[in-house]
Scaffold this motif. Structure first.
Motif, PDB file in Angstrom:
ATOM      1  N   LEU A   1      28.802 -25.936 -54.255  1.00 19.08           N
ATOM      2  CA  LEU A   1      26.557 -25.821 -53.980  1.00 19.08           C
ATOM      3  C   LEU A   1      26.353 -24.364 -54.237  1.00 19.08           C
ATOM      4  O   LEU A   1      25.475 -24.228 -54.374  1.00 19.08           O
ATOM      5  N   GLU A   2      27.241 -23.346 -53.432  1.00 13.41           N
ATOM      6  CA  GLU A   2      26.722 -22.271 -53.649  1.00 13.41           C
ATOM      7  C   GLU A   2      25.742 -21.689 -54.572  1.00 13.41           C
ATOM      8  O   GLU A   2      25.220 -20.499 -55.170  1.00 13.41           O
ATOM      9  N   ALA A   3      26.667 -22.049 -55.801  1.00 13.69           N
ATOM     10  CA  ALA A   3      27.106 -21.535 -57.173  1.00 13.69           C
ATOM     11  C   ALA A   3      26.099 -21.840 -57.444  1.00 13.69           C
ATOM     12  O   ALA A   3      25.112 -20.876 -58.737  1.00 13.69           O
ATOM     13  N   GLY A   4      24.658 -22.756 -57.379  1.00 12.39           N
ATOM     14  CA  GLY A   4      23.660 -22.998 -57.735  1.00 12.39           C
ATOM     15  C   GLY A   4      22.314 -22.192 -57.136  1.00 12.39           C
ATOM     16  O   GLY A   4      20.896 -22.538 -58.060  1.00 12.39           O
ATOM     17  N   VAL A   5      23.049 -21.762 -56.016  1.00 10.99           N
ATOM     18  CA  VAL A   5      22.006 -21.017 -55.751  1.00 10.99           C
ATOM     19  C   VAL A   5      21.664 -19.335 -56.229  1.00 10.99           C
ATOM     20  O   VAL A   5      22.974 -18.812 -55.710  1.00 10.99           O
ATOM     21  N   ALA A   6      20.627 -19.277 -56.642  1.00  8.60           N
ATOM     22  CA  ALA A   6      20.509 -17.935 -56.670  1.00  8.60           C
ATOM     23  C   ALA A   6      20.499 -16.755 -55.618  1.00  8.60           C
ATOM     24  O   ALA A   6      19.885 -17.479 -54.316  1.00  8.60           O
ATOM     25  N   ARG A   7      21.351 -15.620 -56.566  1.00 10.31           N
ATOM     26  CA  ARG A   7      21.989 -15.217 -55.257  1.00 10.31           C
ATOM     27  C   ARG A   7      21.054 -13.401 -55.430  1.00 10.31           C
ATOM     28  O   ARG A   7      21.093 -13.418 -56.820  1.00 10.31           O
ATOM     29  N   PRO A   8      20.524 -12.968 -54.733  1.00  9.94           N
ATOM     30  CA  PRO A   8      20.504 -11.440 -55.524  1.00  9.94           C
ATOM     31  C   PRO A   8      20.794 -10.439 -55.758  1.00  9.94           C
ATOM     32  O   PRO A   8      22.322 -11.066 -55.668  1.00  9.94           O
ATOM     33  N   PRO A   9      20.988  -9.308 -56.335  1.00 14.08           N
ATOM     34  CA  PRO A   9      21.417  -8.698 -57.298  1.00 14.08           C
ATOM     35  C   PRO A   9      22.490  -7.942 -56.095  1.00 14.08           C
ATOM     36  O   PRO A   9      21.910  -7.431 -55.265  1.00 14.08           O
ATOM     37  N   SER A  10      23.601  -7.962 -57.036  1.00 14.10           N
ATOM     38  CA  SER A  10      24.045  -7.192 -56.183  1.00 14.10           C
ATOM     39  C   SER A  10      23.639  -5.568 -56.152  1.00 14.10           C
ATOM     40  O   SER A  10      24.239  -5.050 -57.243  1.00 14.10           O
ATOM     41  N   PRO A  11      23.972  -4.640 -55.037  1.00 20.48           N
ATOM     42  CA  PRO A  11      23.851  -3.628 -54.957  1.00 20.48           C
ATOM     43  C   PRO A  11      24.837  -2.585 -55.703  1.00 20.48           C
ATOM     44  O   PRO A  11      25.480  -3.156 -55.526  1.00 20.48           O
ATOM     45  N   THR A  12      24.539  -1.318 -55.683  1.00 22.66           N
ATOM     46  CA  THR A  12      25.491  -0.319 -55.947  1.00 22.66           C
ATOM     47  C   THR A  12      26.226   0.545 -54.464  1.00 22.66           C
ATOM     48  O   THR A  12      25.685  -0.382 -53.735  1.00 22.66           O
ATOM     49  N   PHE A  13      27.407  -0.047 -54.847  1.00 19.85           N
ATOM     50  CA  PHE A  13      28.212   1.388 -54.341  1.00 19.85           C
ATOM     51  C   PHE A  13      27.183   2.210 -53.148  1.00 19.85           C
ATOM     52  O   PHE A  13      27.089   2.499 -52.344  1.00 19.85           O
ATOM     53  N   ALA A  14      26.605   3.169 -53.511  1.00 18.44           N
ATOM     54  CA  ALA A  14      26.167   4.222 -53.451  1.00 18.44           C
ATOM     55  C   ALA A  14      25.118   3.474 -52.340  1.00 18.44           C
ATOM     56  O   ALA A  14      24.430   4.333 -51.596  1.00 18.44           O
ATOM     57  N   GLU A  15      24.065   2.654 -53.109  1.00 13.63           N
ATOM     58  CA  GLU A  15      23.132   1.960 -51.959  1.00 13.63           C
ATOM     59  C   GLU A  15      23.525   1.376 -50.550  1.00 13.63           C
ATOM     60  O   GLU A  15      22.709   1.545 -49.593  1.00 13.63           O
TER      61      GLU A  15
ATOM     62  N   TYR B   1      36.972   7.012 -46.826  1.00 17.38           N
ATOM     63  CA  TYR B   1      37.266   6.636 -47.963  1.00 17.38           C
ATOM     64  C   TYR B   1      35.839   5.773 -48.009  1.00 17.38           C
ATOM     65  O   TYR B   1      36.050   5.603 -49.723  1.00 17.38           O
ATOM     66  N   TRP B   2      34.785   5.813 -47.797  1.00 12.55           N
ATOM     67  CA  TRP B   2      34.124   5.485 -48.469  1.00 12.55           C
ATOM     68  C   TRP B   2      33.300   6.527 -49.366  1.00 12.55           C
ATOM     69  O   TRP B   2      32.506   5.518 -50.238  1.00 12.55           O
ATOM     70  N   LYS B   3      32.911   7.465 -48.505  1.00 15.78           N
ATOM     71  CA  LYS B   3      32.441   8.333 -49.730  1.00 15.78           C
ATOM     72  C   LYS B   3      33.598   8.824 -50.406  1.00 15.78           C
ATOM     73  O   LYS B   3      32.090   9.039 -52.136  1.00 15.78           O
ATOM     74  N   ARG B   4      34.535   8.976 -50.500  1.00 19.47           N
ATOM     75  CA  ARG B   4      35.657   8.672 -51.949  1.00 19.47           C
ATOM     76  C   ARG B   4      35.517   7.263 -52.982  1.00 19.47           C
ATOM     77  O   ARG B   4      35.026   7.744 -54.128  1.00 19.47           O
ATOM     78  N   VAL B   5      34.742   6.313 -52.122  1.00 19.47           N
ATOM     79  CA  VAL B   5      34.595   5.151 -53.467  1.00 19.47           C
ATOM     80  C   VAL B   5      32.709   4.972 -53.825  1.00 19.47           C
ATOM     81  O   VAL B   5      32.957   5.220 -55.043  1.00 19.47           O
ATOM     82  N   VAL B   6      32.139   5.800 -53.267  1.00 17.06           N
ATOM     83  CA  VAL B   6      31.109   6.127 -53.834  1.00 17.06           C
ATOM     84  C   VAL B   6      30.606   7.122 -54.909  1.00 17.06           C
ATOM     85  O   VAL B   6      30.433   7.129 -56.132  1.00 17.06           O
TER      86      VAL B   6
END
Length: 225
Positions: A29-43, A63-68
């Motif tokens: 059911l969720e697949a048919g619902v429009a989702r907002p675009p995923s943000p970037t990791f930096a955002e 670790y989040w800093k390393r991911v960014v």
């Protein structure tokens, strides 16, 4: 076979197929619902960092800093489980070597945990569905047996003897050693003590540790000496 029985058999077959695919009817059911675009990791990393507790930020911030640094301009729905494993292996091999290092296993484990925390928030915010969470599809490294051991009685006696005969305030030093020996409290528990936490009448100490969570409130009996 009646139409009702046929429809029931088809529904059972559909449920079985969905279960084997790891998809729930709610996700269809969720697949048919429009989702907002995923943000970037930096955002998104600053958003999550501002929403979690201070302890979580201390544990996962580096670790989040390393991911960014590696995926800053990529969107949350882009990395695959294989790419997460590659990043975990990179972090594992580039960890700062310390005397008690164990091959970077804990660094890889914490990176995966940090990503799981990040993606859990992304699922809650509606940027991805739970079945698309790539961090949950990556296993954490198996923990090795702990190398921590209790201090031997003879060594503890030596420590107390040195503390009682040297230093600027031997009385305070030995009192602190006795506090940790008798209560097994952490350093944070000792630093968080207040006069109100000491019950001289009942010889009790109230220790507040691990983020002041209720299960960590403990009472210890001490002697009047």
């Amino acid at each position: 076979m009646s139409d009702a029985a046929a429809n029931g058999a088809e529904l059972d077959a559909a449920r079985l197929l969905l279960a084997r695919m790891g998809i729930s009817p709610a996700e269809l059911l969720e697949a048919g619902v429009a989702r907002p675009p995923s943000p970037t990791f930096a955002e998104y990393v600053p958003v999550v960092a501002a929403a979690v507790t201070a302890g979580t930020r201390r544990a996962y911030g580096s670790y989040w800093k390393r991911v960014v640094e590696h995926w800053g301009q990529r969107r949350l729905d882009e990395p695959t489980p294989s790419e997460i494993e590659q990043l975990a292996e990179y972090v594992k091999t580039h960890v700062v070597a310390r005397r008690n290092a164990r091959g970077g296993r804990s660094a890889a484990e914490h990176l995966i945990a940090a990503l799981r925390c990040l993606y859990k928030r992304a699922v809650a915010d509606g940027f991805i569905v739970a079945s698309d969470n790539p961090a949950l599809k990556v296993a954490k490294p198996r923990r090795l047996p702990s190398t921590r051991r209790a201090v031997a009685d003879t060594r503890l006696a030596e420590i107390n003897e040195v503390a009682a005969s040297t230093g600027d305030d031997p009385a305070l030093d030995t009192l602190l050693l006795r506090l940790h020996t008798e209560t097994a409290c952490r350093r944070g528990g000792a630093l968080a003590l207040r006069p109100a936490d000491l019950d001289a009448y009942q010889c009790l100490i109230l220790l507040r540790e691990k983020g002041d969570s209720s299960p960590s409130f403990r009472l210890f009996m001490i002697d009047k000496r």
